[in-house]
Design a protein around this motif. Structure first.
Motif, PDB file in Angstrom:
ATOM      1  N   PHE A   2     -11.677   2.566   1.949  1.00 46.65           N
ATOM      2  CA  PHE A   2     -12.042   1.748   3.104  1.00 46.65           C
ATOM      3  C   PHE A   2     -13.300   2.263   3.794  1.00 46.65           C
ATOM      4  O   PHE A   2     -14.165   1.481   4.188  1.00 46.65           O
ATOM      5  N   ASN A   3     -13.431   3.582   3.931  1.00 43.66           N
ATOM      6  CA  ASN A   3     -14.566   4.163   4.650  1.00 43.66           C
ATOM      7  C   ASN A   3     -15.746   4.328   3.693  1.00 43.66           C
ATOM      8  O   ASN A   3     -16.130   5.447   3.333  1.00 43.66           O
ATOM      9  N   ILE A   4     -16.342   3.213   3.301  1.00 41.26           N
ATOM     10  CA  ILE A   4     -17.371   3.225   2.257  1.00 41.26           C
ATOM     11  C   ILE A   4     -18.690   3.831   2.732  1.00 41.26           C
ATOM     12  O   ILE A   4     -19.531   4.201   1.911  1.00 41.26           O
ATOM     13  N   HIS A   5     -18.884   3.919   4.049  1.00 41.94           N
ATOM     14  CA  HIS A   5     -20.125   4.480   4.587  1.00 41.94           C
ATOM     15  C   HIS A   5     -19.926   5.904   5.108  1.00 41.94           C
ATOM     16  O   HIS A   5     -20.847   6.475   5.704  1.00 41.94           O
ATOM     17  N   ASN A   6     -18.715   6.455   4.919  1.00 43.48           N
ATOM     18  CA  ASN A   6     -18.389   7.803   5.403  1.00 43.48           C
ATOM     19  C   ASN A   6     -18.676   7.943   6.895  1.00 43.48           C
ATOM     20  O   ASN A   6     -19.271   8.928   7.357  1.00 43.48           O
ATOM     21  N   LYS A   7     -18.263   6.941   7.651  1.00 44.07           N
ATOM     22  CA  LYS A   7     -18.499   6.932   9.087  1.00 44.07           C
ATOM     23  C   LYS A   7     -17.376   7.657   9.826  1.00 44.07           C
ATOM     24  O   LYS A   7     -16.228   7.653   9.386  1.00 44.07           O
ATOM     25  N   SER A   8     -17.728   8.229  10.958  1.00 44.95           N
ATOM     26  CA  SER A   8     -16.746   8.841  11.850  1.00 44.95           C
ATOM     27  C   SER A   8     -16.860   8.176  13.214  1.00 44.95           C
ATOM     28  O   SER A   8     -17.981   8.024  13.735  1.00 44.95           O
ATOM     29  N   PRO A   9     -15.751   7.758  13.790  1.00 43.15           N
ATOM     30  CA  PRO A   9     -15.818   7.135  15.114  1.00 43.15           C
ATOM     31  C   PRO A   9     -16.466   8.079  16.127  1.00 43.15           C
ATOM     32  O   PRO A   9     -16.152   9.265  16.179  1.00 43.15           O
ATOM     33  N   LEU A  22     -10.571  -0.598  10.290  1.00 44.98           N
ATOM     34  CA  LEU A  22     -10.933  -1.050   8.946  1.00 44.98           C
ATOM     35  C   LEU A  22     -12.267  -1.782   8.972  1.00 44.98           C
ATOM     36  O   LEU A  22     -13.120  -1.573   8.108  1.00 44.98           O
ATOM     37  N   ARG A  23     -12.434  -2.654   9.958  1.00 43.93           N
ATOM     38  CA  ARG A  23     -13.699  -3.400  10.091  1.00 43.93           C
ATOM     39  C   ARG A  23     -14.855  -2.434  10.351  1.00 43.93           C
ATOM     40  O   ARG A  23     -15.944  -2.582   9.781  1.00 43.93           O
ATOM     41  N   PHE A  24     -14.639  -1.462  11.216  1.00 46.53           N
ATOM     42  CA  PHE A  24     -15.662  -0.463  11.542  1.00 46.53           C
ATOM     43  C   PHE A  24     -16.115   0.272  10.285  1.00 46.53           C
ATOM     44  O   PHE A  24     -17.304   0.499  10.069  1.00 46.53           O
ATOM     45  N   PRO A  28     -22.026  -1.381   7.923  1.00 45.49           N
ATOM     46  CA  PRO A  28     -23.019  -0.294   7.887  1.00 45.49           C
ATOM     47  C   PRO A  28     -23.396   0.144   9.301  1.00 45.49           C
ATOM     48  O   PRO A  28     -23.174  -0.595  10.272  1.00 45.49           O
ATOM     49  N   PRO A  29     -23.975   1.327   9.443  1.00 46.61           N
ATOM     50  CA  PRO A  29     -24.363   1.813  10.782  1.00 46.61           C
ATOM     51  C   PRO A  29     -25.362   0.892  11.471  1.00 46.61           C
ATOM     52  O   PRO A  29     -25.290   0.687  12.687  1.00 46.61           O
ATOM     53  N   ASN A  30     -26.326   0.357  10.704  1.00 43.11           N
ATOM     54  CA  ASN A  30     -27.340  -0.524  11.279  1.00 43.11           C
ATOM     55  C   ASN A  30     -27.064  -1.961  10.841  1.00 43.11           C
ATOM     56  O   ASN A  30     -27.187  -2.286   9.655  1.00 43.11           O
ATOM     57  N   LEU A  31     -26.722  -2.785  11.789  1.00 39.23           N
ATOM     58  CA  LEU A  31     -26.339  -4.162  11.477  1.00 39.23           C
ATOM     59  C   LEU A  31     -27.541  -5.104  11.570  1.00 39.23           C
ATOM     60  O   LEU A  31     -28.408  -4.929  12.435  1.00 39.23           O
ATOM     61  N   PRO A  32     -27.596  -6.121  10.708  1.00 38.82           N
ATOM     62  CA  PRO A  32     -28.694  -7.099  10.768  1.00 38.82           C
ATOM     63  C   PRO A  32     -28.620  -7.933  12.051  1.00 38.82           C
ATOM     64  O   PRO A  32     -27.562  -8.046  12.684  1.00 38.82           O
TER      65      PRO A  32
END
Length: 226
Positions: A2-9, A22-24, A28-32
């Motif tokens: 699920f965490n395909i961008h390896n993001k941390s809240p 899940l949506r988060f 991607p970090p930078n949204l269009p």
């Protein structure tokens, strides 16, 4: 997975519940940017394929990394399992009900709904390695995708997706590509039609050759007399 961008809240990101998390992770970090002018594909996967569009599985797993360049449509890997519909519906419902959540995931499935109309569309994407069907039935995948977007409220759209859809439509509507699609659909859509068309072409060529020789046989003696 699920965490395909390896993001941390981070402290400045408010996560309300599991679906929001899940949506988060999916975004991607930078949204269009988003635009009010919405554009969607007017032609299905099969129609675009007949017009010469090639399909390729994208290297990225992010749904927002849908790309169309030089006649090639790159689509992220789509794995359809028993829980896929529930997960997608929950995220789409969140985007519909929470004005603070832009409809980035919904945008993707709205486009996918326009691209996939029949089992042939699913099978074609499966052959290209884009769709992994764990449901065992192409009809089940088609039905799920087409039912996801019922009664969906549409507001602004991902600007990248809007431009991509316009590009797809323009590509198909080029006269040469459009005629190519018509010919493939009418005369080469099935092995039986292809065989019949090829046989008819061969017969036509042989008839023309026979006619040419008949004309020469009439003309050549006259030329010799003169």
């Amino acid at each position: 997975d699920f965490n395909i961008h390896n993001k941390s809240p981070s402290p400045d990101v408010e996560i309300q519940h599991f679906t929001d998390l899940l949506r988060f992770f999916q975004l991607p970090p930078n949204l269009p940017n988003r635009v009010s002018e919405m554009s969607f594909p007017q032609y299905s996967v099969t129609q675009l394929h007949e017009a010469g569009v090639k399909f390729k599985v994208a290297s990225s797993k992010c749904l927002l990394d849908l790309k169309f360049k030089r006649g090639v449509l790159e689509i992220p890997l789509l794995k359809f399992q028993d829980d896929t519909e529930t997960l997608v519906r929950n995220i789409m419902a969140l985007e519909q009900c929470d004005d603070r959540r832009d409809t980035y995931i919904t945008d993707f499935y709205l486009i996918l709904d326009r691209l996939i109309n029949t089992t042939e569309d699913v099978d074609l994407l499966g052959d290209e390695g884009i769709v992994v069907n764990c449901l065992g039935d192409s009809k089940a995948v088609t039905s799920m995708i087409n039912n996801l977007n019922r009664e969906i409220f549409r507001r602004q759209m991902n600007s990248h997706f809007s431009q991509l859809c316009e590009g797809l439509n323009k590509y198909y509507e080029k006269p040469l590509n459009k005629w190519k699609a018509i010919l493939r659909h009418r005369y080469f859509s099935t092995p039986c039609r292809s065989a019949s068309t090829i046989a008819a072409i061969i017969l036509l060529v042989l008839t023309l050759i026979q006619t040419l020789f008949s004309v020469l046989q009439v003309v050549m003696p006259s030329s010799n007399v003169v």
